[in-house]
Write a protein that holds these residues in place. Sequence first.
Motif, PDB file in Angstrom:
ATOM      1  N   VAL A 152       0.842  -1.193   0.000  1.00 50.45           N
ATOM      2  CA  VAL A 152       0.000   0.000   0.000  1.00 50.45           C
ATOM      3  C   VAL A 152       0.879   1.246   0.000  1.00 50.45           C
ATOM      4  N   ALA A 153       1.926   1.243   0.810  1.00 60.71           N
ATOM      5  CA  ALA A 153       2.817   2.400   0.882  1.00 60.71           C
ATOM      6  C   ALA A 153       3.514   2.642  -0.452  1.00 60.71           C
ATOM      7  N   VAL A 154       3.923   1.581  -1.124  1.00 62.74           N
ATOM      8  CA  VAL A 154       4.581   1.722  -2.432  1.00 62.74           C
ATOM      9  C   VAL A 154       3.593   2.290  -3.442  1.00 62.74           C
ATOM     10  N   ASP A 155       2.364   1.782  -3.452  1.00 64.00           N
ATOM     11  CA  ASP A 155       1.341   2.293  -4.360  1.00 64.00           C
ATOM     12  C   ASP A 155       1.047   3.760  -4.057  1.00 64.00           C
ATOM     13  N   GLU A 156       0.951   4.093  -2.780  1.00 71.74           N
ATOM     14  CA  GLU A 156       0.697   5.476  -2.371  1.00 71.74           C
ATOM     15  C   GLU A 156       1.822   6.388  -2.858  1.00 71.74           C
ATOM     16  N   ALA A 157       3.057   5.980  -2.646  1.00 74.01           N
ATOM     17  CA  ALA A 157       4.208   6.787  -3.067  1.00 74.01           C
ATOM     18  C   ALA A 157       4.238   6.944  -4.576  1.00 74.01           C
ATOM     19  N   THR A 158       3.912   5.905  -5.311  1.00 75.80           N
ATOM     20  CA  THR A 158       3.880   5.976  -6.770  1.00 75.80           C
ATOM     21  C   THR A 158       2.844   6.979  -7.243  1.00 75.80           C
ATOM     22  N   ARG A 159       1.678   6.944  -6.635  1.00 73.83           N
ATOM     23  CA  ARG A 159       0.622   7.888  -7.007  1.00 73.83           C
ATOM     24  C   ARG A 159       1.027   9.320  -6.670  1.00 73.83           C
ATOM     25  N   ILE A 160       1.666   9.506  -5.521  1.00 71.60           N
ATOM     26  CA  ILE A 160       2.101  10.846  -5.109  1.00 71.60           C
ATOM     27  C   ILE A 160       3.195  11.351  -6.046  1.00 71.60           C
ATOM     28  N   LEU A 161       4.140  10.509  -6.389  1.00 66.87           N
ATOM     29  CA  LEU A 161       5.212  10.911  -7.310  1.00 66.87           C
ATOM     30  C   LEU A 161       4.662  11.294  -8.680  1.00 66.87           C
ATOM     31  N   SER A 162       3.623  10.613  -9.120  1.00 64.36           N
ATOM     32  CA  SER A 162       2.988  10.958 -10.388  1.00 64.36           C
ATOM     33  C   SER A 162       2.367  12.357 -10.317  1.00 64.36           C
ATOM     34  N   ILE A 163       1.730  12.663  -9.200  1.00 66.02           N
ATOM     35  CA  ILE A 163       1.151  13.999  -9.006  1.00 66.02           C
ATOM     36  C   ILE A 163       2.253  15.047  -8.995  1.00 66.02           C
ATOM     37  N   LEU A 185      -0.340  19.555  -3.127  1.00 68.44           N
ATOM     38  CA  LEU A 185      -1.161  19.192  -1.974  1.00 68.44           C
ATOM     39  C   LEU A 185      -2.642  19.083  -2.338  1.00 68.44           C
ATOM     40  N   HIS A 186      -3.125  20.006  -3.171  1.00 70.29           N
ATOM     41  CA  HIS A 186      -4.526  19.941  -3.604  1.00 70.29           C
ATOM     42  C   HIS A 186      -4.798  18.652  -4.380  1.00 70.29           C
ATOM     43  N   LYS A 187      -3.887  18.302  -5.267  1.00 68.12           N
ATOM     44  CA  LYS A 187      -4.089  17.087  -6.066  1.00 68.12           C
ATOM     45  C   LYS A 187      -3.952  15.821  -5.230  1.00 68.12           C
ATOM     46  N   VAL A 188      -3.032  15.822  -4.268  1.00 64.23           N
ATOM     47  CA  VAL A 188      -2.899  14.667  -3.382  1.00 64.23           C
ATOM     48  C   VAL A 188      -4.183  14.489  -2.582  1.00 64.23           C
ATOM     49  N   GLN A 189      -4.709  15.593  -2.066  1.00 62.81           N
ATOM     50  CA  GLN A 189      -5.951  15.496  -1.300  1.00 62.81           C
ATOM     51  C   GLN A 189      -7.113  15.052  -2.189  1.00 62.81           C
ATOM     52  N   ALA A 190      -7.153  15.520  -3.418  1.00 59.85           N
ATOM     53  CA  ALA A 190      -8.210  15.084  -4.343  1.00 59.85           C
ATOM     54  C   ALA A 190      -8.080  13.588  -4.634  1.00 59.85           C
ATOM     55  N   GLY A 197       2.561  10.008   5.115  1.00 59.50           N
ATOM     56  CA  GLY A 197       3.709   9.625   4.302  1.00 59.50           C
ATOM     57  C   GLY A 197       3.939  10.514   3.093  1.00 59.50           C
ATOM     58  N   ALA A 198       2.895  11.214   2.658  1.00 58.03           N
ATOM     59  CA  ALA A 198       3.029  12.088   1.494  1.00 58.03           C
ATOM     60  C   ALA A 198       3.936  13.268   1.795  1.00 58.03           C
ATOM     61  N   LYS A 199       3.953  13.703   3.040  1.00 58.34           N
ATOM     62  CA  LYS A 199       4.758  14.871   3.397  1.00 58.34           C
ATOM     63  C   LYS A 199       6.238  14.644   3.102  1.00 58.34           C
ATOM     64  N   GLN A 200       6.744  13.472   3.449  1.00 58.06           N
ATOM     65  CA  GLN A 200       8.156  13.170   3.211  1.00 58.06           C
ATOM     66  C   GLN A 200       8.436  13.029   1.717  1.00 58.06           C
ATOM     67  N   VAL A 201       7.556  12.393   0.994  1.00 57.77           N
ATOM     68  CA  VAL A 201       7.738  12.224  -0.457  1.00 57.77           C
ATOM     69  C   VAL A 201       7.768  13.593  -1.138  1.00 57.77           C
ATOM     70  N   ILE A 202       6.841  14.461  -0.779  1.00 55.89           N
ATOM     71  CA  ILE A 202       6.783  15.811  -1.354  1.00 55.89           C
ATOM     72  C   ILE A 202       8.033  16.597  -0.964  1.00 55.89           C
ATOM     73  N   ALA A 203       8.421  16.506   0.305  1.00 55.36           N
ATOM     74  CA  ALA A 203       9.600  17.232   0.785  1.00 55.36           C
ATOM     75  C   ALA A 203      10.845  16.838  -0.008  1.00 55.36           C
ATOM     76  N   GLN A 204      11.060  15.557  -0.179  1.00 55.54           N
ATOM     77  CA  GLN A 204      12.240  15.095  -0.915  1.00 55.54           C
ATOM     78  C   GLN A 204      12.195  15.556  -2.367  1.00 55.54           C
ATOM     79  N   ALA A 205      11.030  15.471  -2.987  1.00 53.66           N
ATOM     80  CA  ALA A 205      10.916  15.838  -4.402  1.00 53.66           C
ATOM     81  C   ALA A 205      11.136  17.335  -4.616  1.00 53.66           C
TER      82      ALA A 205
END
Length: 159
Positions: A6-17, A32-37, A45-53
């Motif tokens: 689930v975490a890998v799928d979540e990270a993949t979706r967030i990275l695509s956004i 952030l708007h698109k992640v929430q949508a 977990g999205a916070k760290q992915v966004i921060a790194q990117a």
Amino acid sequence: MNIRAVAVDEATRILSIIDDCRHLEGPMLPILHKVQAEFGFIPEGAKQVIAQALNLSRAEVHGVVSFYHDCRDHPAGRHVLKICRAEACQAMGCEQLADGLKARLGIDWHETASDGSVTLEPVYCLGLCATAPAAMLDGTLYGRLDEDCLTDIVAEVRR
């Protein structure tokens, strides 16, 4: 399905956004708007992915998420009811209406009814000052609220 998948799928979706928004000037809010949508809220977990990117600290992303009222860190109910608490609405009795609504739903601001039907949120101006008190249900504006109108709104969201 295990948590890691689930975490890998979540990270993949967030990275695509992030890839879709990276080219924008000041991309954090659109991301952030698109992640929430996508998820209905902004997963921790999205916070760290966004921060790194974006070459930011997780604290900087968290600060933005916690600052904006529309950013959620948990899923909302099936409906979101926002009650205006700006000065014009206060002068026309919004606080009394909100107190009655909170008691009827058994929740407070930023909480969701136990049946998952509605999340109640304060908002500080919907631009309907001339028709105060006002509310917004899932993007639909309501003016000149009274107890009867709120009773109808609650009945609608609880169906």
